[in-house]
Design a protein around this motif. Structure first.
Motif, PDB file in Angstrom:
ATOM      1  N   GLU A 169       0.807  -1.220   0.000  1.00 59.28           N
ATOM      2  CA  GLU A 169       0.000   0.000   0.000  1.00 59.28           C
ATOM      3  C   GLU A 169       0.841   1.270   0.000  1.00 59.28           C
ATOM      4  N   ALA A 170       2.064   1.171   0.508  1.00 56.51           N
ATOM      5  CA  ALA A 170       2.937   2.347   0.512  1.00 56.51           C
ATOM      6  C   ALA A 170       3.190   2.820  -0.917  1.00 56.51           C
ATOM      7  N   VAL A 171       3.275   1.881  -1.854  1.00 55.75           N
ATOM      8  CA  VAL A 171       3.504   2.236  -3.248  1.00 55.75           C
ATOM      9  C   VAL A 171       2.253   2.894  -3.830  1.00 55.75           C
TER      10      VAL A 171
ATOM     11  N   ILE B 239       2.887  -6.562  -3.374  1.00 55.67           N
ATOM     12  CA  ILE B 239       1.952  -6.033  -4.365  1.00 55.67           C
ATOM     13  C   ILE B 239       1.098  -7.142  -4.960  1.00 55.67           C
ATOM     14  N   ASP B 240       1.472  -8.397  -4.644  1.00 55.23           N
ATOM     15  CA  ASP B 240       0.668  -9.529  -5.112  1.00 55.23           C
ATOM     16  C   ASP B 240      -0.378  -9.919  -4.080  1.00 55.23           C
ATOM     17  N   ARG B 241      -0.483  -9.141  -3.003  1.00 56.25           N
ATOM     18  CA  ARG B 241      -1.450  -9.509  -1.971  1.00 56.25           C
ATOM     19  C   ARG B 241      -2.487  -8.416  -1.726  1.00 56.25           C
ATOM     20  N   ILE B 242      -2.404  -7.306  -2.499  1.00 58.89           N
ATOM     21  CA  ILE B 242      -3.408  -6.244  -2.326  1.00 58.89           C
ATOM     22  C   ILE B 242      -4.147  -6.043  -3.647  1.00 58.89           C
TER      23      ILE B 242
ATOM     24  N   SER C  74      -7.920  -1.462  -7.429  1.00 59.29           N
ATOM     25  CA  SER C  74      -9.051  -0.880  -6.700  1.00 59.29           C
ATOM     26  C   SER C  74      -8.581   0.172  -5.707  1.00 59.29           C
ATOM     27  N   LEU C  75      -7.501  -0.157  -4.983  1.00 59.73           N
ATOM     28  CA  LEU C  75      -6.981   0.797  -3.994  1.00 59.73           C
ATOM     29  C   LEU C  75      -6.603   2.120  -4.662  1.00 59.73           C
TER      30      LEU C  75
END
Lengths: 404, 404
Positions: A116-118, A167-170, A174-175
């Motif tokens: 999410e930081a990215v 990044i493969d878990r969020i 959509s975010l």
DNA sequence: TCATTAGTTCGTCAACTAACCGAACTAATA
DNA sequence: TATTAGTTCGGTTAGTTGACGAACTAATGA
């Protein structure tokens, strides 16, 4: 008025906008001639477009016989799109207007926290770019993100992207959509690079193009008939996994790809070490080759041979007009010469091979092409069957290396 | 009236015909609901279609609440198409009506004189089929010819077709067009087979399909997004030339293809001879394998491994939903089992592999699909942007092996 | 069992609207 | 004066909406 409910009116609108976009600045009379619509219909639609701020006059014709024509063009800054190239080490953001011109470009090192930081970082960079320019953020309508992995359209996860953790878990898309409040399209970066090269340099006559990126890995973006080929599972262009080159049954081959093991960075570095016992980086090996060192020549020759055969395999399956080579290794002119020679030795017909013109801005250009096309459809061709508006590319310098 | 000048009317006509074609027999009220047009508009167009003989009533609904609806369908025999499979040894001709049903099928040995004699033969067979049935030849509107070579769209020559002499020196398509007096489309037979398999068995969800034909040679037909991929020079699918397998730099590899040398008939026959010193045909080697002979198993295993790696290479480039295997060798179930196992050993993910359902009628089915689609466009969607009418396939038995 | 009634669907007619065109016109210019 | 640009006006075509009759099924009650 720019979004009529009626299908046939939308089609007319779309055709007229396409004509102005492609051939503008242009007079209403010329649009009428080109599209086949009557002058009156064109006038009607152009004035509604002008009223809504999508087109503007830019003077008049001169020198011709007859009354001077008022000439119209798309208002370049009526809307903007964001193209983002999310790399393992760097995030590049370009804001582009409707004519493809870059109005702002920023780059930062990729946030190492991943996940999410990215997403936060990208949202901050996009919004920051608008506020710096004093542009209302609402002007941005579409964002296209190039990512170094395979986006899963259903879950929003980005798979096979080891360089950006988590990044493969969020649900990345959509975010980001929520954060930016606009339409977000996520696409593999090599795919975007292929579209970028096609858009900027190969449109029209050469509609089948493959972009081959050679660096730490090897991967391709496949464009057929001007359309990106993603494949059933998003795996199109994963040419490193062609089961030739290294023994494909070895575990390492199944993990990184049999052909990747003999064509990418590790093959060159490893081959050189085996040959000489010395550990050198790829640029150093190229320097040694230019200086005339035989071991370097041999190692590069071997890599070039396998790359040529990779290109041969691609050509045997889809027969593209042209293969464009990019990536940190592929960008070397010396290598491309060798590859051309090897193709002649290994394949029955010639395959046009070119160096990437856009360098590491290819994905950014491709993202812009996708975003502009998407925006045009959303604005002027909603729900139209077979709608595929092609926005003409800007000057080549816009996206060339070193712009940021 | 079935060919209105107005664009929007043509579009409406096309949509309504598509609905009747796809979902017929169907009532006008249902068409109105499905297409979104009003009942009046549908009624108007359907009656003009009925007047011109393109649709007909087939009774009424029954059992439902409310007034019984009059139910319409396309008049199957309002027009016919000819699908021709021109092979090195056999010419097959099928006449099909608008619903894809075969109304006549004939086969003959290919005329050995080649060139124009073959053109004569095809024209005679097509016209003969109509007169036998007492059908006016004018009912045939489109002919699609599958040929064992690469048709050059500009010159009309058919290149790389060694089995039919002289066909690379005449304007095959123009000659046939003149002889038949109708539109003629010439296409590579493996490409048509790919379209045939796609049409009959894989439409809709699985729109990326590769048909791999293995026999005296190896070749593929590539369908992406329901569209055939021909490549820049018509060379797409020439997977025998993938420069792996045999040494690609040898003259023989450049001539017949490096991969063809290790996957096709000669590889199996030659391999068996090397292994045992005996000369056997491919069916005999398969029989020996079934009987448990080790040498046969080893030879077939090797071929299966290379075929699996060919499929892996295809999958790495375009990632199709499915690979359908046909051809005299590829049709063997035993081989497909081996190929599946070898794919698992040589490629990181599974690739759905299936045996061809249509056998040596696949090209004929594909030709019919192309012809019907073309005919529908010519009749009901002339000059419509993005027109790509999909005619629903007939019963699978229509084109299955042994029909002729 | 059978007429009656309610509810549903099909299909047509008439009135209306949107889209577009052609012709006639004005305006401007070489 | 010929030519091109752009506007105004009236007309044609395509398609919609809504009202309505026809045709049918299903439920109801005598």
């Amino acid at each position: 008025m720019a979004n009529p409910t009626n299908l046939s009116r939308r089609m007319t609108l779309s055709n007229i906008v396409q004509a102005i976009t492609t051939y503008g600045p242009i007079s209403r009379a010329s649009v009428a001639k080109m599209t086949g619509y009557s002058k009156q219909t064109v006038s009607e639609i152009v004035s509604s477009l002008e009223e809504d701020g999508w087109v503007q006059t830019v003077g008049r014709t001169e020198g011709n016989v007859g009354r001077r024509a008022v000439v119209y063009e798309i208002v370049p800054d009526a809307a903007l799109v964001a193209s983002v190239d999310l790399g393992g080490t760097k995030v590049r953001v370009a804001l582009c207007n409707l004519s493809g011109a870059v109005v702002a470009e920023v780059a930062e090192p990729t946030c190492k926290d991943g996940g999410e930081a990215v997403v936060d970082q990208i949202a901050r960079m996009v919004n920051g770019a608008t506020s710096n320019l004093g542009i209302a953020p609402s002007k941005i309508r579409v964002a296209v993100i190039g990512v170094p992995g395979v986006p899963d359209l259903e879950t929003g996860h980005i798979n096979l992207a080891p360089n950006i953790i988590g990044i493969d878990r969020i649900d990345f898309s959509s975010l980001l959509r929520v954060r930016l409040g606009i339409e977000v399209i996520v696409e593999n970066d090599v795919n975007l690079a292929a579209l970028g090269e096609h858009w900027m340099t190969h449109q029209g006559d050469k509609d089948d193009l493959v972009f081959l990126s050679i660096g730490t890995g090897i991967g391709a973006g496949v464009v057929i008939g001007g359309q990106l080929v993603r494949g059933a599972t998003g795996g199109a262009g994963e040419v490193g996994f062609i089961p030739f080159g290294a023994d494909p049954t070895e575990p390492e081959s199944l993990k990184v790809g049999a052909l990747e093991r003999v064509t990418a960075t590790s093959a060159i570095v490893g081959g050189y070490q085996q040959e000489t016992g010395m550990q050198k980086t790829v640029p150093e090996i190229f320097d040694a080759f230019v200086a005339g060192e035989e071991a370097a020549a041999k190692v590069l020759q071997t890599a070039a041979s396998y790359i040529a055969r990779t290109i041969g395999a691609i050509a045997a399956v889809i027969d593209p007009n042209c293969v464009v080579i990019g990536g940190s290794i592929g960008a070397r002119e010396e290598l491309i010469r060798m590859i051309e020679q090897e193709i002649a030795r290994n394949f029955p017909r010639s395959i046009p091979v070119e160096a990437s013109v856009l360098g590491n801005h290819a994905a950014l250009a491709g993202g812009t092409a996708v975003a502009l096309s998407r925006l045009h459809i959303a604005l002027f061709a909603r729900d139209l069957p077979g709608a595929n508006i092609v926005v003409p590319p800007p000057e080549i310098e816009t996206f060339q290396e070193g712009a940021a």
